[in-house]
Design a protein around this motif. Structure first.
Motif, PDB file in Angstrom:
ATOM      1  N   SER A 184       4.930  -8.117  -1.356  1.00 35.87           N
ATOM      2  CA  SER A 184       5.100  -6.963  -2.233  1.00 35.87           C
ATOM      3  C   SER A 184       6.525  -6.433  -2.155  1.00 35.87           C
ATOM      4  CB  SER A 184       4.098  -5.874  -1.836  1.00 35.87           C
ATOM      5  OG  SER A 184       4.292  -4.701  -2.595  1.00 35.87           O
ATOM      6  N   GLY A 185       7.078  -6.351  -0.944  1.00 38.17           N
ATOM      7  CA  GLY A 185       8.457  -5.889  -0.795  1.00 38.17           C
ATOM      8  C   GLY A 185       9.461  -6.846  -1.403  1.00 38.17           C
ATOM      9  N   MET A 186       9.199  -8.142  -1.304  1.00 34.54           N
ATOM     10  CA  MET A 186      10.092  -9.122  -1.929  1.00 34.54           C
ATOM     11  C   MET A 186      10.143  -8.913  -3.443  1.00 34.54           C
ATOM     12  SD  MET A 186      11.722 -11.386  -0.038  1.00 34.54           S
ATOM     13  CE  MET A 186      11.928 -12.792  -1.130  1.00 34.54           C
ATOM     14  N   CYS A 187       8.964  -8.734  -4.055  1.00 31.83           N
ATOM     15  CA  CYS A 187       8.914  -8.586  -5.512  1.00 31.83           C
ATOM     16  C   CYS A 187       9.403  -7.219  -5.969  1.00 31.83           C
ATOM     17  CB  CYS A 187       7.484  -8.819  -5.996  1.00 31.83           C
ATOM     18  SG  CYS A 187       6.887 -10.506  -5.729  1.00 31.83           S
ATOM     19  N   THR A 188       9.236  -6.204  -5.129  1.00 29.44           N
ATOM     20  CA  THR A 188       9.607  -4.851  -5.522  1.00 29.44           C
ATOM     21  C   THR A 188      11.085  -4.579  -5.339  1.00 29.44           C
ATOM     22  OG1 THR A 188       7.392  -4.048  -4.954  1.00 29.44           O
ATOM     23  CG2 THR A 188       9.146  -2.399  -5.115  1.00 29.44           C
ATOM     24  N   LEU A 189      11.656  -4.968  -4.204  1.00 32.60           N
ATOM     25  CA  LEU A 189      13.041  -4.611  -3.882  1.00 32.60           C
ATOM     26  C   LEU A 189      13.978  -5.814  -3.813  1.00 32.60           C
ATOM     27  CD1 LEU A 189      12.434  -1.910  -1.089  1.00 32.60           C
ATOM     28  CD2 LEU A 189      12.897  -1.545  -3.527  1.00 32.60           C
ATOM     29  N   ALA A 190      13.558  -6.898  -3.142  1.00 33.02           N
ATOM     30  CA  ALA A 190      14.486  -8.003  -2.901  1.00 33.02           C
ATOM     31  C   ALA A 190      14.841  -8.747  -4.185  1.00 33.02           C
ATOM     32  CB  ALA A 190      13.897  -8.968  -1.868  1.00 33.02           C
ATOM     33  N   GLU A 191      13.843  -9.110  -4.997  1.00 33.30           N
ATOM     34  CA  GLU A 191      14.135  -9.899  -6.193  1.00 33.30           C
ATOM     35  C   GLU A 191      15.011  -9.146  -7.190  1.00 33.30           C
ATOM     36  OE1 GLU A 191      11.166 -12.174  -8.091  1.00 33.30           O
ATOM     37  OE2 GLU A 191      10.192 -12.799  -6.243  1.00 33.30           O
ATOM     38  N   PRO A 192      14.732  -7.872  -7.525  1.00 31.28           N
ATOM     39  CA  PRO A 192      15.641  -7.170  -8.440  1.00 31.28           C
ATOM     40  C   PRO A 192      17.062  -7.056  -7.894  1.00 31.28           C
ATOM     41  CG  PRO A 192      13.563  -5.996  -8.275  1.00 31.28           C
ATOM     42  CD  PRO A 192      13.544  -7.054  -7.219  1.00 31.28           C
ATOM     43  N   LEU A 193      17.197  -6.826  -6.592  1.00 30.20           N
ATOM     44  CA  LEU A 193      18.520  -6.741  -5.983  1.00 30.20           C
ATOM     45  C   LEU A 193      19.259  -8.066  -6.094  1.00 30.20           C
ATOM     46  CD1 LEU A 193      20.489  -5.060  -4.058  1.00 30.20           C
ATOM     47  CD2 LEU A 193      19.345  -6.282  -2.200  1.00 30.20           C
ATOM     48  N   LEU A 194      18.571  -9.163  -5.771  1.00 32.54           N
ATOM     49  CA  LEU A 194      19.217 -10.476  -5.794  1.00 32.54           C
ATOM     50  C   LEU A 194      19.545 -10.903  -7.219  1.00 32.54           C
ATOM     51  CD1 LEU A 194      17.010 -12.167  -3.068  1.00 32.54           C
ATOM     52  CD2 LEU A 194      19.445 -11.654  -2.872  1.00 32.54           C
ATOM     53  N   CYS A 195      18.678 -10.588  -8.176  1.00 35.20           N
ATOM     54  CA  CYS A 195      18.975 -10.935  -9.568  1.00 35.20           C
ATOM     55  C   CYS A 195      20.218 -10.204 -10.057  1.00 35.20           C
ATOM     56  CB  CYS A 195      17.779 -10.610 -10.455  1.00 35.20           C
ATOM     57  SG  CYS A 195      16.410 -11.778 -10.290  1.00 35.20           S
ATOM     58  N   ALA A 196      20.373  -8.936  -9.656  1.00 32.98           N
ATOM     59  CA  ALA A 196      21.584  -8.203 -10.027  1.00 32.98           C
ATOM     60  C   ALA A 196      22.803  -8.785  -9.333  1.00 32.98           C
ATOM     61  CB  ALA A 196      21.422  -6.726  -9.683  1.00 32.98           C
ATOM     62  N   LEU A 197      22.607  -9.253  -8.102  1.00 35.27           N
ATOM     63  CA  LEU A 197      23.727  -9.792  -7.337  1.00 35.27           C
ATOM     64  C   LEU A 197      24.266 -11.080  -7.953  1.00 35.27           C
ATOM     65  CD1 LEU A 197      25.214  -8.901  -4.772  1.00 35.27           C
ATOM     66  CD2 LEU A 197      23.682 -10.347  -3.450  1.00 35.27           C
ATOM     67  N   VAL A 198      23.411 -11.841  -8.625  1.00 35.59           N
ATOM     68  CA  VAL A 198      23.864 -13.081  -9.263  1.00 35.59           C
ATOM     69  C   VAL A 198      24.112 -12.883 -10.750  1.00 35.59           C
ATOM     70  CG1 VAL A 198      22.676 -14.517  -7.574  1.00 35.59           C
ATOM     71  CG2 VAL A 198      21.511 -13.900  -9.693  1.00 35.59           C
ATOM     72  N   GLY A 199      23.999 -11.640 -11.250  1.00 34.29           N
ATOM     73  CA  GLY A 199      24.278 -11.372 -12.645  1.00 34.29           C
ATOM     74  C   GLY A 199      23.232 -11.894 -13.599  1.00 34.29           C
ATOM     75  N   ARG A 200      22.010 -12.092 -13.120  1.00 37.13           N
ATOM     76  CA  ARG A 200      20.960 -12.643 -13.972  1.00 37.13           C
ATOM     77  C   ARG A 200      20.334 -11.539 -14.819  1.00 37.13           C
ATOM     78  NH1 ARG A 200      16.970 -16.307 -10.775  1.00 37.13           N
ATOM     79  NH2 ARG A 200      19.018 -17.165 -10.289  1.00 37.13           N
ATOM     80  N   ARG A 201      20.087 -11.837 -16.065  1.00 34.18           N
ATOM     81  CA  ARG A 201      19.465 -10.862 -16.951  1.00 34.18           C
ATOM     82  C   ARG A 201      18.024 -10.622 -16.526  1.00 34.18           C
ATOM     83  NH1 ARG A 201      18.525 -13.370 -21.458  1.00 34.18           N
ATOM     84  NH2 ARG A 201      19.104 -15.412 -20.679  1.00 34.18           N
ATOM     85  N   PRO A 202      17.581  -9.354 -16.476  1.00 36.79           N
ATOM     86  CA  PRO A 202      16.181  -9.100 -16.112  1.00 36.79           C
ATOM     87  C   PRO A 202      15.248  -9.638 -17.186  1.00 36.79           C
ATOM     88  CG  PRO A 202      17.245  -7.068 -16.857  1.00 36.79           C
ATOM     89  CD  PRO A 202      18.324  -8.107 -16.755  1.00 36.79           C
ATOM     90  N   ALA A 203      14.175 -10.251 -16.744  1.00 40.31           N
ATOM     91  CA  ALA A 203      13.193 -10.781 -17.698  1.00 40.31           C
ATOM     92  C   ALA A 203      12.418  -9.627 -18.318  1.00 40.31           C
ATOM     93  CB  ALA A 203      12.244 -11.739 -16.986  1.00 40.31           C
ATOM     94  N   PRO A 204      12.113  -9.714 -19.604  1.00 45.05           N
ATOM     95  CA  PRO A 204      11.297  -8.662 -20.214  1.00 45.05           C
ATOM     96  C   PRO A 204       9.913  -8.662 -19.596  1.00 45.05           C
ATOM     97  CG  PRO A 204      11.525 -10.531 -21.703  1.00 45.05           C
ATOM     98  CD  PRO A 204      12.449 -10.789 -20.552  1.00 45.05           C
ATOM     99  N   PRO A 205       9.253  -7.497 -19.548  1.00 50.34           N
ATOM    100  CA  PRO A 205       7.905  -7.438 -18.965  1.00 50.34           C
ATOM    101  C   PRO A 205       6.965  -8.416 -19.660  1.00 50.34           C
ATOM    102  CG  PRO A 205       8.756  -5.230 -19.358  1.00 50.34           C
ATOM    103  CD  PRO A 205       9.729  -6.183 -20.013  1.00 50.34           C
ATOM    104  N   TYR A 206       6.192  -9.100 -18.844  1.00 53.15           N
ATOM    105  CA  TYR A 206       5.257 -10.106 -19.340  1.00 53.15           C
ATOM    106  C   TYR A 206       3.850  -9.574 -19.081  1.00 53.15           C
ATOM    107  CZ  TYR A 206       3.010 -14.693 -19.875  1.00 53.15           C
ATOM    108  OH  TYR A 206       2.211 -15.734 -20.283  1.00 53.15           O
ATOM    109  N   ARG A 207       3.042  -9.456 -20.110  1.00 52.79           N
ATOM    110  CA  ARG A 207       1.739  -8.835 -19.991  1.00 52.79           C
ATOM    111  C   ARG A 207       0.650  -9.827 -20.418  1.00 52.79           C
ATOM    112  NH1 ARG A 207       2.886  -3.371 -19.332  1.00 52.79           N
ATOM    113  NH2 ARG A 207       0.674  -2.821 -19.501  1.00 52.79           N
ATOM    114  N   VAL A 208      -0.441  -9.841 -19.636  1.00 54.08           N
ATOM    115  CA  VAL A 208      -1.566 -10.745 -19.877  1.00 54.08           C
ATOM    116  C   VAL A 208      -2.851  -9.953 -19.634  1.00 54.08           C
ATOM    117  CG1 VAL A 208      -2.779 -12.796 -19.004  1.00 54.08           C
ATOM    118  CG2 VAL A 208      -0.304 -12.854 -19.283  1.00 54.08           C
TER     119      VAL A 208
END
Length: 572
Positions: free
Chosen positions: A455-479
């Motif tokens: 949960s912590g990886m998905c909540t804090l680590a992944e958004p931080l790392l995606c910003a660190l590599v300049g990756r565009r955030p994925a749009p919310p995916y709903r199912v």
């Protein structure tokens, strides 16, 4: 190492009004930092005294200013009369609440601790069966230090104001990195008219006289035009010449006749003739120059992930090198004297599940990291490891609460770190944290329980790392959900789900069992985590999904015929 809830939160200075000294900027990132850090909080560095320090950690009920109303803690019953658990405590390790079809089919089954009968009626959703109305939401009583889940993710992404400077490298070295500039075509694709099929290039209507290419022997079947060769002769009207897929179309050709559609005959007058059973329309099976792109067209935007397919596209478009953001460097510190790195659990000690999981997880996110380091539950050891680290991001596991061997918070204070997130209103994983160690360097503190760490990886680590590599955030995916999910009264829940292809309703997300904070069995069989809002969700409700950084269906632990919760509930 303790994995319970944090023992306290930032309090207000004595005699201060709740918002005194705080500047509300209107920016959620700045406002959240103000809520976490409070006014007048200076960093305390080793060996130095500060005139003002961070407000001390205090008991949760006392700081809330709510008349002593005790907050929710795992294992404690809810407020008497709470409709979620009539006389029965909710804990994150429990299966779904009594009455939830995931709990079981009958009374007294695991997860149905009150002995209530199983839910024999289907919930509202595509089945059309009636679902009991959701219980009224209890009045909010959030933990003062915990911030909403979506805001925590925004803060983590906003913690990186600018990724490191991009670097140019050979194509292969850019795999897994993020484009720092748009990928534009350096040439037309294709760069000349090419044949899409093996057959004959023909000029005008048939039948056609078959020509030999220049320099080819007259005896035998003509070799025709091969890929990689540039024809020099003009194809005259009423003539044809054999051609291979990918070969350049000769000047004068109007179409390509596929080899399976043509018939070569040798008339009595000599020579060879090509016949087609029906007219060949102009342009048939010719890939015209620039069909895919023209020189200067943008193929991909900045921020796109460099995948193997992107490398192929870049090569086709004329690139030998790519400019991309460098991969972040991370270190993983696994804290706990009770952890073993091999063998079976014994004598009160357990296997470390986080080191083997987090390192390849980071690799899947494009992060460079060595193997995990195990650190003893010792404050000096943790302080030295953090002080010596040069990684862009340090991931710690455990020690984020306030137990006797939980040293993360005191060590961060000793290092003069700036705490950005200290507790998130999410289950599991509530006592996670994010801190800035130095400009451009951060620490993500994960709880020690395995699914709470996910949960912590998905909540804090992944958004931080995606910003660190300049990756565009994925749009919310709903199912839509394939079955209902019980919710926490106040906090977001992250629940492992597996995709199910429903013949009538399309793709659905089936919640999985074994979703307690200390469990990994559910996430090992999952395709994603469903973001369940406070109060829960019914079958058919569309929920945001956090997809895991590996292909859906990659885990071998689930299939449509596997005994998932959805199947066990008997719903169809």
């Amino acid at each position: 190492m303790s994995d319970g809830q944090p023992g306290g939160t930032r309090g207000e200075p004595a005699g201060a009004a709740p918002d005194e000294g705080r500047v509300r900027s209107g920016d959620p990132f700045d406002d959240a930092l103000a809520l976490v850090n409070g006014p007048g909080q200076a960093r305390v560095r080793p060996g130095a005294e500060a005139a003002t320090v961070r407000a001390p950690y205090v008991a949760r009920g006392a700081a809330a200013g709510d008349g002593g109303d005790a907050p929710y803690t795992p294992g404690d019953p809810y407020t008497p009369g709470d409709p979620y658990t009539p006389g029965d405590p909710y804990t994150p390790d429990d299966p779904f609440a009594p009455g939830d079809p995931f709990a079981s089919d009958g009374p007294g089954a695991p997860g149905n601790r009150s002995g209530a009968p199983g839910n024999s009626t289907g919930p509202t959703g595509p089945t059309g069966a009636e679902d009991p109305p959701p219980p009224p939401a209890p009045s909010p009583s959030p933990t003062p230090s915990a911030i909403p889940w979506h805001l925590a993710r925004d803060i983590a992404r906003g913690a990186v104001t600018e990724p490191p400077a991009p670097r140019t490298s050979a194509l292969g070295a850019a795999l897994g990195r993020t484009l720092a500039a748009p990928l534009t075509a350096l040439t037309d694709l294709p760069s000349f008219d090419t044949s899409a099929m093996d057959g004959w290039a023909v000029a005008g209507p048939g039948p056609w006289r078959l020509d030999h290419p220049s320099g080819a022997p007259e005896a035998g079947s003509p070799p025709g035009i091969l890929a990689g060769h540039a024809p020099t002769d003009v194809l005259l009207d009423g003539h044809a010449i054999a051609i291979a897929t990918g070969a350049r179309i000769p000047s004068g050709a109007t179409a390509v006749l596929r080899s399976e559609h043509g018939e070569v005959r040798a008339p009595s007058g000599g020579g060879r003739r090509l016949y087609a059973p029906q007219p060949v329309p102009p342009g048939q099976d010719i890939r015209p120059r620039g069909q895919e792109c023209r020189r200067g067209d943008q193929l991909l935007p900045a921020g796109a992930l460099v995948t193997p397919a992107v490398l192929g596209l870049a090569a086709a478009a004329g690139y030998d090198e790519l400019t991309a953001h460098p991969r972040p460097r991370a270190e993983v510190f696994v804290l706990g004297d009770e952890l073993l790195d091999h063998g079976l659990p014994q004598e009160g000690r357990i296997r470390d599940a986080l080191g083997p999981m987090l390192v390849p997880w980071l690799h899947a996110l494009g992060v460079e990291t060595p193997g995990a380091r195990h650190l003893a539950d010792d404050a000096d050891t943790l302080y030295a490891a953090l002080a010596d680290s040069t990684a862009d991001v340090v991931i710690t596991t455990g020690g984020t609460a306030s137990g006797p061997v939980d040293h993360v918070h005191p060590t961060l204070r000793g290092l003069g770190a700036e705490v950005l997130v200290d507790g998130v209103a999410v289950r599991p994983g509530h006592p996670m944290l994010l801190a800035r160690l130095a400009p451009g360097r951060h620490l993500v503190g994960l709880p020690g329980n395995p699914l709470a760490a996910v949960s912590g990886m998905c909540t804090l680590a992944e958004p931080l790392l995606c910003a660190l590599v300049g990756r565009r955030p994925a749009p919310p995916y709903r199912v839509p959900l394939a079955a209902p999910v019980h919710g926490h009264p106040h906090d977001t829940r992250l629940v492992p789900v597996a995709y199910r292809d429903d013949e009538r309703y399309g793709l659905m997300a089936a919640p999985l069992r074994f979703h307690g904070p200390a469990m990994l069995r559910g996430i090992a069989a999952a395709d994603a985590l469903a973001v369940v809002p406070p109060g829960g969700a019914r079958r058919g409700d569309e929920l945001e999904l956090l997809e895991l950084p590996w292909p859906a269906g990659w885990s071998a632990g689930w299939s449509p015929d596997a005994p998932t919760d959805w199947n066990a509930s008997g719903e169809r």
